[in-house]
Design a protein around this motif. Sequence first.
Motif, short mmCIF file in Angstrom:
data_model
loop_
_atom_site.label_atom_id
_atom_site.label_comp_id
_atom_site.label_asym_id
_atom_site.label_seq_id
_atom_site.Cartn_x
_atom_site.Cartn_y
_atom_site.Cartn_z
N GLY A 101 0.97 -1.21 -0.01
CA GLY A 101 -0.01 -0.03 0.01
C GLY A 101 0.94 1.44 0.16
N GLY A 102 2.17 1.27 0.06
CA GLY A 102 3.02 2.25 0.28
C GLY A 102 2.46 3.58 1.23
N ARG A 103 2.40 4.59 0.47
CA ARG A 103 2.02 5.91 1.28
C ARG A 103 0.65 6.09 1.55
NH1 ARG A 103 6.34 9.29 1.90
NH2 ARG A 103 8.08 9.02 0.55
N ASN A 104 -0.26 5.04 0.94
CA ASN A 104 -1.61 4.99 1.00
C ASN A 104 -2.20 4.28 2.30
OD1 ASN A 104 -1.90 6.40 -1.42
ND2 ASN A 104 -1.41 4.36 -2.36
N ALA A 105 -1.29 3.81 2.94
CA ALA A 105 -1.61 3.30 4.38
C ALA A 105 -2.41 4.21 5.27
CB ALA A 105 -0.47 2.42 4.80
N HIS A 106 -2.87 3.70 6.32
CA HIS A 106 -3.52 4.36 7.24
C HIS A 106 -2.62 5.25 8.27
CE1 HIS A 106 -7.69 3.11 6.68
NE2 HIS A 106 -7.06 1.74 6.62
N GLU A 107 -3.01 6.22 8.78
CA GLU A 107 -2.32 7.49 9.49
C GLU A 107 -2.48 7.35 10.79
OE1 GLU A 107 -3.10 11.02 7.56
OE2 GLU A 107 -2.79 10.29 5.65
N ALA A 108 -3.43 6.39 11.16
CA ALA A 108 -3.78 5.97 12.52
C ALA A 108 -4.25 4.64 12.74
CB ALA A 108 -4.97 7.06 13.17
N GLY A 109 -4.64 4.23 13.98
CA GLY A 109 -4.82 2.74 14.02
C GLY A 109 -6.20 2.18 13.31
N VAL A 110 -5.77 1.16 12.65
CA VAL A 110 -7.02 0.47 11.89
C VAL A 110 -8.00 -0.08 13.00
CG1 VAL A 110 -7.40 -1.41 10.01
CG2 VAL A 110 -5.27 -0.15 10.10
N THR A 111 -9.41 0.11 12.84
CA THR A 111 -10.35 -0.33 13.67
C THR A 111 -11.41 -0.97 13.30
OG1 THR A 111 -11.45 1.85 13.05
CG2 THR A 111 -10.16 2.13 14.98
N SER A 112 -11.43 -1.34 12.06
CA SER A 112 -12.29 -2.28 11.07
C SER A 112 -11.87 -2.58 10.00
CB SER A 112 -13.54 -1.49 11.19
OG SER A 112 -14.82 -2.33 10.84
N VAL A 113 -12.13 -3.99 9.65
CA VAL A 113 -11.72 -4.57 8.43
C VAL A 113 -13.00 -5.43 7.95
CG1 VAL A 113 -10.53 -6.47 9.59
CG2 VAL A 113 -10.00 -5.93 7.26
N GLU A 114 -13.31 -5.48 6.86
CA GLU A 114 -14.26 -6.54 6.21
C GLU A 114 -13.70 -6.87 4.63
OE1 GLU A 114 -17.24 -7.57 7.60
OE2 GLU A 114 -17.15 -6.27 9.16
#
Length: 190
Positions: A84-97
């Motif tokens: 994902g490179g620079r497109n990753a989240h900038e804070a905690g990942v809280t949900s995934v589906e």
Amino acid sequence: ADEPSEKVLRSHSFLAHEDYEVWCCAFRPQRNDQQPIVLATGADDGTLKLWSIETNGTIPMPMLVLHTAPSFDVGVAASLPYAGGRNAHEAGVTSVEFLEHGRVLTGSYDERLRLWEIMEVDVGEQTPRLDLKLLQKSDKLGDGAYRLALLSNSEASEAQLGSDNRLILCAAMRAGFILFSCRISDNTLV
């Protein structure tokens, strides 16, 4: 008192995100018995991790096959390339589906949803080699995307939504609930 005949037993545990709180997890739906079992986890370190689980009658330790770059450079081993490179989240990942057609949707305290494509690279091995491609990033929601809920095709008729659309409800903390429509064929999240 009668004892229940079935029990939920703890069969295995592992530290998915080292010293960080794990906030979400999901299994990718299996298309067939030959497809590896893939587990996704998201945590306070800002990463989404994908794990492969091979079963031979027992549940072995899940093997990390992919993770996004952390929101800060602490606590994540660099033994695998970041997805994902620079497109990753900038804070905690809280949900995934997981969605159809190799898509996965994530929510984060960075106030955004991200729609990813999971790309499997066939290298002739048991364990899949995976990569993530960011397909779309939502506008800021007004607060963290705390939880996602999908309306499945079995809960709504195709006549109501169309065969290609999914409704997604996002609990965006103090910003309330936000309803999204995701059109799978052209990766549109509105």
